[in-house]
Motif scaffolding. Structure first.
Motif, mmCIF file in Angstrom:
data_model
loop_
_atom_site.group_PDB
_atom_site.id
_atom_site.type_symbol
_atom_site.label_atom_id
_atom_site.label_comp_id
_atom_site.label_asym_id
_atom_site.label_seq_id
_atom_site.Cartn_x
_atom_site.Cartn_y
_atom_site.Cartn_z
ATOM 1 N N ALA A 22 -2.277 -10.735 5.796
ATOM 2 C CA ALA A 22 -0.435 -10.231 6.632
ATOM 3 C C ALA A 22 -0.662 -8.896 6.795
ATOM 4 C CB ALA A 22 -0.571 -9.714 4.802
ATOM 5 N N PRO A 23 -1.183 -8.107 7.644
ATOM 6 C CA PRO A 23 -0.788 -7.101 8.641
ATOM 7 C C PRO A 23 -0.571 -8.240 10.202
ATOM 8 C CG PRO A 23 -2.591 -6.515 7.782
ATOM 9 C CD PRO A 23 -2.327 -7.762 7.060
ATOM 10 N N HIS A 24 -1.248 -9.517 10.162
ATOM 11 C CA HIS A 24 -1.148 -9.735 10.953
ATOM 12 C C HIS A 24 0.194 -11.077 11.477
ATOM 13 C CE1 HIS A 24 -4.769 -8.099 12.503
ATOM 14 N NE2 HIS A 24 -5.101 -8.291 11.864
ATOM 15 N N PRO A 27 4.550 -8.760 9.435
ATOM 16 C CA PRO A 27 5.521 -7.711 10.285
ATOM 17 C C PRO A 27 6.085 -9.052 11.456
ATOM 18 C CG PRO A 27 3.837 -7.077 10.044
ATOM 19 C CD PRO A 27 3.323 -8.009 9.483
ATOM 20 N N ALA A 28 5.371 -9.671 11.857
ATOM 21 C CA ALA A 28 5.328 -10.516 12.959
ATOM 22 C C ALA A 28 6.831 -11.696 12.448
ATOM 23 C CB ALA A 28 4.681 -11.433 13.962
ATOM 24 N N PHE A 29 6.732 -12.385 11.398
ATOM 25 C CA PHE A 29 7.427 -12.943 10.284
ATOM 26 C C PHE A 29 9.024 -12.216 10.153
ATOM 27 C CE2 PHE A 29 9.126 -15.803 7.014
ATOM 28 C CZ PHE A 29 9.033 -17.112 7.879
ATOM 29 N N ASP A 30 8.719 -11.660 10.015
ATOM 30 C CA ASP A 30 10.227 -10.502 9.537
ATOM 31 C C ASP A 30 10.474 -9.979 10.860
ATOM 32 O OD1 ASP A 30 9.897 -10.258 6.678
ATOM 33 O OD2 ASP A 30 8.953 -8.413 6.723
ATOM 34 N N LEU A 42 15.654 -10.605 5.756
ATOM 35 C CA LEU A 42 14.769 -9.680 5.993
ATOM 36 C C LEU A 42 13.599 -10.994 4.889
ATOM 37 C CD1 LEU A 42 12.497 -7.683 7.454
ATOM 38 C CD2 LEU A 42 13.322 -5.907 5.704
ATOM 39 N N PRO A 43 12.871 -11.713 5.428
ATOM 40 C CA PRO A 43 12.143 -12.682 4.247
ATOM 41 C C PRO A 43 11.043 -11.707 3.073
ATOM 42 C CG PRO A 43 11.884 -13.653 6.797
ATOM 43 C CD PRO A 43 12.934 -12.386 6.586
ATOM 44 N N SER A 44 10.045 -10.658 3.603
ATOM 45 C CA SER A 44 9.538 -9.909 3.125
ATOM 46 C C SER A 44 10.394 -9.116 1.913
ATOM 47 C CB SER A 44 8.798 -8.896 3.767
ATOM 48 O OG SER A 44 9.761 -7.934 4.322
ATOM 49 N N ALA A 45 11.692 -9.530 1.846
ATOM 50 C CA ALA A 45 12.197 -8.135 1.019
ATOM 51 C C ALA A 45 12.989 -9.714 0.141
ATOM 52 C CB ALA A 45 13.956 -7.875 1.596
ATOM 53 N N TRP A 46 12.278 -10.955 0.059
ATOM 54 C CA TRP A 46 12.619 -11.467 -1.376
ATOM 55 C C TRP A 46 12.145 -10.703 -2.287
ATOM 56 C CZ3 TRP A 46 12.092 -16.086 2.383
ATOM 57 C CH2 TRP A 46 13.400 -15.847 3.281
ATOM 58 N N MET A 47 11.265 -10.535 -2.200
ATOM 59 C CA MET A 47 10.214 -9.729 -3.319
ATOM 60 C C MET A 47 9.575 -8.300 -3.379
ATOM 61 S SD MET A 47 9.107 -12.462 -4.205
ATOM 62 C CE MET A 47 7.620 -12.228 -5.722
ATOM 63 N N LEU A 48 10.376 -7.582 -2.322
ATOM 64 C CA LEU A 48 10.188 -5.768 -2.734
ATOM 65 C C LEU A 48 11.909 -5.525 -1.329
ATOM 66 C CD1 LEU A 48 6.384 -4.998 -2.060
ATOM 67 C CD2 LEU A 48 8.149 -4.923 -3.438
ATOM 68 N N ARG A 65 10.127 -0.946 16.547
ATOM 69 C CA ARG A 65 10.464 -1.764 15.363
ATOM 70 C C ARG A 65 9.697 -2.266 14.666
ATOM 71 N NH1 ARG A 65 16.144 -3.693 15.358
ATOM 72 N NH2 ARG A 65 15.339 -5.244 14.304
ATOM 73 N N THR A 66 9.253 -1.896 13.151
ATOM 74 C CA THR A 66 8.757 -1.926 12.383
ATOM 75 C C THR A 66 9.260 -2.494 10.678
ATOM 76 O OG1 THR A 66 7.149 -0.278 12.992
ATOM 77 C CG2 THR A 66 6.306 -1.216 11.184
ATOM 78 N N PRO A 67 8.800 -3.844 10.901
ATOM 79 C CA PRO A 67 9.400 -3.880 8.794
ATOM 80 C C PRO A 67 8.361 -3.566 8.075
ATOM 81 C CG PRO A 67 8.610 -6.848 10.400
ATOM 82 C CD PRO A 67 8.361 -4.727 10.831
#
Length: 160
Positions: A22-24, A27-30, A42-48, A65-67
């Motif tokens: 996940a760390p690789h 964040p890059a995808f987001d 923000l794709p990860s925000a679909w769950m959290l 910049r860090t998601p």
């Protein structure tokens, strides 16, 4: 938040394999999708719930910049969790906020100036209980590391 999809994501996100991959990827995808949609997605925000944190680098002073997943709180504050996916070592963004607490977040497509404060003592304990109720996999992350996961509360700059 107890639907089958959420339960599955909780289970998967608690695994060591997820912590390695996940760390690789996340964040890059987001960052890419967030940039391409001009802050609307923000794709990860679909769950959290999530923010894009822009903070100055602790050593370089350059904007980073860090998601990040976050826990929004009543009253317009946010808690950021320095879990690093349950890997050893604090994530770099936590060192950035310790050195330069003035930052900015992109929250639901809006840029908001914030000030970060590291939570300690009873305030941290209360926030940690709330974080675990909000997203239980953080308990697995904490159990895999010897360090105490850092928690930061973000306040809008106009607040104190």
């Amino acid at each position: 938040m107890a639907g089958y999809g959420v339960r599955l994501v909780r289970k998967v996100s608690s695994t060591r394999a997820f912590a390695k991959v996940a760390p690789h990827v996340v964040p890059a995808f987001d960052r890419t999708v967030h940039r391409l949609t001009r802050g609307r997605v923000l794709p990860s925000a679909w769950m959290l719930p999530g923010v894009i944190l822009t903070a100055r680098g602790a050593r370089s002073g350059l904007p980073r910049r860090t998601p990040l997943a976050c826990m929004p709180e009543d009253g317009g504050t946010w808690v950021l969790i320095g879990s690093n996916f349950g890997r050893p070592g604090h994530p770099a963004w936590t060192a950035n906020l310790l050195k330069h607490p003035e930052a900015e977040i992109s929250w639901r497509g809006r840029d908001i100036a914030v000030r970060a404060r590291l939570l300690e003592g009873p305030e941290r304990e209360a926030a940690w209980r709330a974080v675990l109720a909000f997203w239980p996999p953080y308990a697995n992350y904490q159990s895999r590391v010897e360090r105490e996961i850092r928690l930061f509360r973000l306040h809008r700059v106009s607040e104190r």
